[in-house]
Design a protein around this motif. Structure first.
Motif, PDB file in Angstrom:
ATOM      1  N   HIS A  10     -14.557  -4.431 -34.994  1.00 32.43           N
ATOM      2  CA  HIS A  10     -14.469  -2.125 -34.686  1.00 32.43           C
ATOM      3  C   HIS A  10     -14.623  -1.867 -36.698  1.00 32.43           C
ATOM      4  CE1 HIS A  10     -13.249  -1.658 -31.001  1.00 32.43           C
ATOM      5  NE2 HIS A  10     -12.252  -2.641 -30.752  1.00 32.43           N
ATOM      6  N   VAL A  11     -15.420  -1.843 -36.797  1.00 35.43           N
ATOM      7  CA  VAL A  11     -15.579  -1.141 -38.140  1.00 35.43           C
ATOM      8  C   VAL A  11     -14.387  -0.428 -38.733  1.00 35.43           C
ATOM      9  CG1 VAL A  11     -16.880  -0.061 -39.897  1.00 35.43           C
ATOM     10  CG2 VAL A  11     -18.063  -1.755 -37.955  1.00 35.43           C
ATOM     11  N   SER A  12     -13.526  -0.197 -39.834  1.00 39.31           N
ATOM     12  CA  SER A  12     -12.522   0.516 -40.713  1.00 39.31           C
ATOM     13  C   SER A  12     -13.276   2.280 -40.459  1.00 39.31           C
ATOM     14  CB  SER A  12     -12.345   0.532 -41.867  1.00 39.31           C
ATOM     15  OG  SER A  12     -11.105   1.228 -42.769  1.00 39.31           O
ATOM     16  N   THR A  13     -12.457   3.248 -39.863  1.00 39.44           N
ATOM     17  CA  THR A  13     -12.652   4.445 -40.569  1.00 39.44           C
ATOM     18  C   THR A  13     -13.224   4.894 -41.527  1.00 39.44           C
ATOM     19  OG1 THR A  13     -10.766   4.830 -39.755  1.00 39.44           O
ATOM     20  CG2 THR A  13     -12.298   5.033 -38.210  1.00 39.44           C
ATOM     21  N   ARG A  14     -12.445   4.126 -43.006  1.00 39.61           N
ATOM     22  CA  ARG A  14     -12.666   4.417 -43.711  1.00 39.61           C
ATOM     23  C   ARG A  14     -13.336   4.285 -44.405  1.00 39.61           C
ATOM     24  NH1 ARG A  14      -8.824   8.577 -45.584  1.00 39.61           N
ATOM     25  NH2 ARG A  14      -6.843   8.052 -44.445  1.00 39.61           N
ATOM     26  N   SER A  15     -14.426   3.480 -44.668  1.00 37.27           N
ATOM     27  CA  SER A  15     -14.930   2.005 -44.924  1.00 37.27           C
ATOM     28  C   SER A  15     -16.114   3.053 -45.597  1.00 37.27           C
ATOM     29  CB  SER A  15     -15.650   0.584 -44.244  1.00 37.27           C
ATOM     30  OG  SER A  15     -14.509  -0.031 -43.703  1.00 37.27           O
ATOM     31  N   SER A  16     -16.948   3.189 -46.488  1.00 39.14           N
ATOM     32  CA  SER A  16     -17.953   3.398 -46.563  1.00 39.14           C
ATOM     33  C   SER A  16     -19.808   3.376 -46.654  1.00 39.14           C
ATOM     34  CB  SER A  16     -17.795   3.932 -48.610  1.00 39.14           C
ATOM     35  OG  SER A  16     -18.201   2.245 -48.675  1.00 39.14           O
ATOM     36  N   GLY A  17     -19.769   4.561 -46.028  1.00 36.22           N
ATOM     37  CA  GLY A  17     -21.438   4.458 -45.500  1.00 36.22           C
ATOM     38  C   GLY A  17     -22.329   4.038 -46.301  1.00 36.22           C
ATOM     39  N   GLY A  18     -23.471   3.879 -45.599  1.00 36.46           N
ATOM     40  CA  GLY A  18     -24.352   3.291 -46.508  1.00 36.46           C
ATOM     41  C   GLY A  18     -24.242   2.105 -47.537  1.00 36.46           C
ATOM     42  N   GLY A  19     -24.026   0.408 -47.023  1.00 37.15           N
ATOM     43  CA  GLY A  19     -24.121  -0.609 -47.351  1.00 37.15           C
ATOM     44  C   GLY A  19     -22.437  -0.590 -48.335  1.00 37.15           C
ATOM     45  N   GLY A  20     -22.059   0.030 -48.156  1.00 34.65           N
ATOM     46  CA  GLY A  20     -20.538   0.031 -49.128  1.00 34.65           C
ATOM     47  C   GLY A  20     -19.378  -1.275 -48.798  1.00 34.65           C
ATOM     48  N   GLU A  24     -13.435  -4.708 -41.022  1.00 34.26           N
ATOM     49  CA  GLU A  24     -14.248  -4.976 -39.770  1.00 34.26           C
ATOM     50  C   GLU A  24     -12.597  -5.915 -38.869  1.00 34.26           C
ATOM     51  OE1 GLU A  24     -18.532  -5.366 -37.904  1.00 34.26           O
ATOM     52  OE2 GLU A  24     -17.724  -6.945 -38.772  1.00 34.26           O
ATOM     53  N   ALA A  25     -11.868  -5.339 -38.041  1.00 28.70           N
ATOM     54  CA  ALA A  25     -10.556  -5.449 -37.803  1.00 28.70           C
ATOM     55  C   ALA A  25     -11.280  -5.726 -36.006  1.00 28.70           C
ATOM     56  CB  ALA A  25      -9.253  -4.835 -37.558  1.00 28.70           C
ATOM     57  N   GLY A  26     -10.207  -6.847 -35.482  1.00 26.77           N
ATOM     58  CA  GLY A  26     -10.052  -7.176 -33.877  1.00 26.77           C
ATOM     59  C   GLY A  26      -9.358  -7.803 -33.762  1.00 26.77           C
ATOM     60  N   PRO A  27      -8.870  -7.538 -32.702  1.00 27.62           N
ATOM     61  CA  PRO A  27      -7.830  -8.482 -31.928  1.00 27.62           C
ATOM     62  C   PRO A  27      -8.306  -9.356 -30.800  1.00 27.62           C
ATOM     63  CG  PRO A  27      -7.819  -6.751 -29.952  1.00 27.62           C
ATOM     64  CD  PRO A  27      -8.640  -6.540 -31.845  1.00 27.62           C
ATOM     65  N   LEU A  28      -7.438 -10.662 -31.128  1.00 30.52           N
ATOM     66  CA  LEU A  28      -7.704 -11.536 -30.630  1.00 30.52           C
ATOM     67  C   LEU A  28      -7.679 -11.835 -28.854  1.00 30.52           C
ATOM     68  CD1 LEU A  28      -6.477 -14.702 -33.288  1.00 30.52           C
ATOM     69  CD2 LEU A  28      -8.966 -13.534 -32.556  1.00 30.52           C
TER      70      LEU A  28
END
Length: 69
Positions: A10-20, A24-28
């Motif tokens: 899952h990509v962080s909702t705080r990540s900047s868009g456009g190649g920023g 990503e995080a995910g449960p094992l």
């Protein structure tokens, strides 16, 4: 690492868009509650695996502004 094969990233909702800078995080999928974290622009690169307690502490710190610079 075979244990990462089933991670649903899952990509962080705080990540900047456009190649920023994207995290990503995910449960094992092993029922341990551990969470894997990687840089989305280098998905074959390094992965950090946190215990559930470590992940919960990180999230609490982030919500409290502990990592605001």
């Amino acid at each position: 690492m075979d244990e990462l094969a089933g991670v649903k990233w899952h990509v962080s909702t705080r990540s900047s868009g456009g190649g920023g800078n994207c995290v990503e995080a995910g449960p094992l999928g092993d029922g341990s509650g551990r969470v894997a974290v990687r840089h989305s622009r280098a998905p074959e690169g390094a992965v950090i695996v946190y215990t559930r307690a470590e992940w919960d502490a990180f999230l609490a710190g982030a919500k409290d502004g502990e990592f605001d610079f």
